[in-house]
Design a protein around this motif. Sequence first.
Motif, mmCIF file in Angstrom:
data_model
loop_
_atom_site.group_PDB
_atom_site.id
_atom_site.type_symbol
_atom_site.label_atom_id
_atom_site.label_comp_id
_atom_site.label_asym_id
_atom_site.label_seq_id
_atom_site.Cartn_x
_atom_site.Cartn_y
_atom_site.Cartn_z
ATOM 1 N N SER A 1 0.824 -1.195 0.000
ATOM 2 C CA SER A 1 0.000 0.000 0.000
ATOM 3 C C SER A 1 0.867 1.258 0.000
ATOM 4 O O SER A 1 1.865 1.331 0.724
ATOM 5 C CB SER A 1 -0.901 0.006 1.239
ATOM 6 O OG SER A 1 -1.587 1.237 1.348
ATOM 7 N N PHE B 1 -5.514 -2.939 0.370
ATOM 8 C CA PHE B 1 -5.326 -4.387 0.413
ATOM 9 C C PHE B 1 -6.606 -5.158 0.102
ATOM 10 O O PHE B 1 -6.549 -6.211 -0.545
ATOM 11 C CB PHE B 1 -4.752 -4.808 1.764
ATOM 12 C CG PHE B 1 -3.263 -4.597 1.876
ATOM 13 C CD1 PHE B 1 -2.391 -5.213 0.999
ATOM 14 C CD2 PHE B 1 -2.729 -3.760 2.843
ATOM 15 C CE1 PHE B 1 -1.015 -5.013 1.080
ATOM 16 C CE2 PHE B 1 -1.360 -3.554 2.940
ATOM 17 C CZ PHE B 1 -0.499 -4.175 2.057
ATOM 18 N N THR B 2 -7.747 -4.663 0.533
ATOM 19 C CA THR B 2 -8.981 -5.402 0.250
ATOM 20 C C THR B 2 -9.402 -5.247 -1.211
ATOM 21 O O THR B 2 -9.756 -6.231 -1.867
ATOM 22 C CB THR B 2 -10.117 -4.959 1.189
ATOM 23 O OG1 THR B 2 -10.283 -3.533 1.134
ATOM 24 C CG2 THR B 2 -9.820 -5.357 2.630
ATOM 25 N N THR C 1 -6.713 -7.011 -3.540
ATOM 26 C CA THR C 1 -6.738 -8.474 -3.422
ATOM 27 C C THR C 1 -7.997 -9.059 -4.051
ATOM 28 O O THR C 1 -7.941 -10.095 -4.729
ATOM 29 C CB THR C 1 -6.620 -8.881 -1.948
ATOM 30 O OG1 THR C 1 -5.411 -8.341 -1.418
ATOM 31 C CG2 THR C 1 -6.597 -10.399 -1.792
ATOM 32 N N ARG C 2 -9.146 -8.418 -3.837
ATOM 33 C CA ARG C 2 -10.380 -8.911 -4.462
ATOM 34 C C ARG C 2 -10.247 -8.913 -5.980
ATOM 35 O O ARG C 2 -10.633 -9.886 -6.650
ATOM 36 C CB ARG C 2 -11.576 -8.034 -4.052
ATOM 37 C CG ARG C 2 -12.090 -8.270 -2.650
ATOM 38 C CD ARG C 2 -13.447 -7.611 -2.461
ATOM 39 N NE ARG C 2 -13.864 -7.665 -1.065
ATOM 40 C CZ ARG C 2 -13.720 -6.663 -0.197
ATOM 41 N NH1 ARG C 2 -13.171 -5.522 -0.592
ATOM 42 N NH2 ARG C 2 -14.132 -6.792 1.047
ATOM 43 N N GLY D 1 0.654 -15.337 -1.220
ATOM 44 C CA GLY D 1 0.583 -14.017 -0.621
ATOM 45 C C GLY D 1 1.655 -13.847 0.437
ATOM 46 O O GLY D 1 2.060 -14.814 1.091
ATOM 47 N N SER E 1 2.754 -11.882 3.983
ATOM 48 C CA SER E 1 2.232 -11.143 5.125
ATOM 49 C C SER E 1 3.353 -11.016 6.153
ATOM 50 O O SER E 1 4.535 -11.177 5.812
ATOM 51 C CB SER E 1 0.994 -11.840 5.701
ATOM 52 O OG SER E 1 0.348 -10.990 6.640
ATOM 53 N N LYS F 1 -3.579 -6.373 6.604
ATOM 54 C CA LYS F 1 -3.001 -7.625 6.129
ATOM 55 C C LYS F 1 -3.838 -8.821 6.578
ATOM 56 O O LYS F 1 -3.986 -9.800 5.834
ATOM 57 C CB LYS F 1 -1.558 -7.768 6.624
ATOM 58 C CG LYS F 1 -0.590 -6.746 6.059
ATOM 59 C CD LYS F 1 -0.477 -6.819 4.539
ATOM 60 C CE LYS F 1 0.279 -8.030 4.055
ATOM 61 N NZ LYS F 1 0.482 -8.021 2.578
ATOM 62 N N GLN G 1 -6.686 -9.020 4.254
ATOM 63 C CA GLN G 1 -6.218 -9.559 2.976
ATOM 64 C C GLN G 1 -6.099 -11.082 3.037
ATOM 65 O O GLN G 1 -6.533 -11.795 2.125
ATOM 66 C CB GLN G 1 -4.865 -8.942 2.617
ATOM 67 C CG GLN G 1 -4.291 -9.464 1.312
ATOM 68 C CD GLN G 1 -2.883 -8.956 1.057
ATOM 69 O OE1 GLN G 1 -2.059 -8.909 1.968
ATOM 70 N NE2 GLN G 1 -2.598 -8.561 -0.175
ATOM 71 N N GLU G 2 -5.531 -11.587 4.116
ATOM 72 C CA GLU G 2 -5.371 -13.030 4.267
ATOM 73 C C GLU G 2 -6.718 -13.748 4.272
ATOM 74 O O GLU G 2 -6.865 -14.827 3.686
ATOM 75 C CB GLU G 2 -4.607 -13.340 5.544
ATOM 76 C CG GLU G 2 -3.146 -12.934 5.496
ATOM 77 C CD GLU G 2 -2.413 -13.313 6.776
ATOM 78 O OE1 GLU G 2 -2.563 -14.456 7.217
ATOM 79 O OE2 GLU G 2 -1.699 -12.454 7.331
#
Length: 251
Positions: free
Chosen positions: A60, A72-73, A76-77, A93, A95, A111, A114-115
């Motif tokens: 980010s 991150f959301t 990642t989506r 990924g 982290s 994070k 995201q995971e």
Amino acid sequence: MKIVVIGGTGLIGTKLVAKLTEHGHEAVPAAPSTGVNTITGAGLAEVLKGADAVVDVANSPSFEAGPVMEFFTTSTRNVLDAEDAAGVEHHVGISIVGTERLADNHYFAAKIAQEKLIEGSGIPFSLVHATQFFEFVGGIADEGTWDDGKVHIAPVAWQPIAAEDVAAILGRTAVGTPLNTRIDIAGPDEVRMDEFFRTALAERGDTREVVSDPHARYFGSELTERSLVPLGAATLGQVHYADWYATQAGR
């Protein structure tokens, strides 16, 4: 294998692309500078055509609560949706070791989110939790410098790792069978964080005094004894800090 590296022009990404290429893989860096924007989704479908695996090491641009969570959301989506459409069979990924122990930290919370997206995507995955990188020692010292000009560091366990080792482990993970779980990785040496910085700054000719402060915050979070190191089994890097520092040009 064709492996797309999201964030492939950054610190870890460039090293990873180079290592994968050296081993005969088609490693494709994906970043805004290469025409791929994971926030808007632009370029994702094209770059993922024929990809066997994706390694996402994008970071980010902001560490503030709202923007870092949004980055991150959203990113990642979009990546996971594009992978699903392209039939990608392995998402890797990166982290941070200790995310769940510092969930009050805005970056760590993002994070964690995201995971969860990765774990719930249905795409086979591997999560690599890394300790802090050698390359960020100077920045951490600056972050810990108070108005008194002294560097306040918590006297806790610390086990940083070289970016070169992180890239090597990510590469081995990407070409392997999906783990569908996480692994922790760390440097070869566990030390006291305050003692480490005292020595590291002296080696750099940095005259700032390092204060051992149990309440010193690490990017906004107060630490406990083992907040930043693996609690169980971990894959260890091979590069020791002193050896790494000796190779740094212009240090």
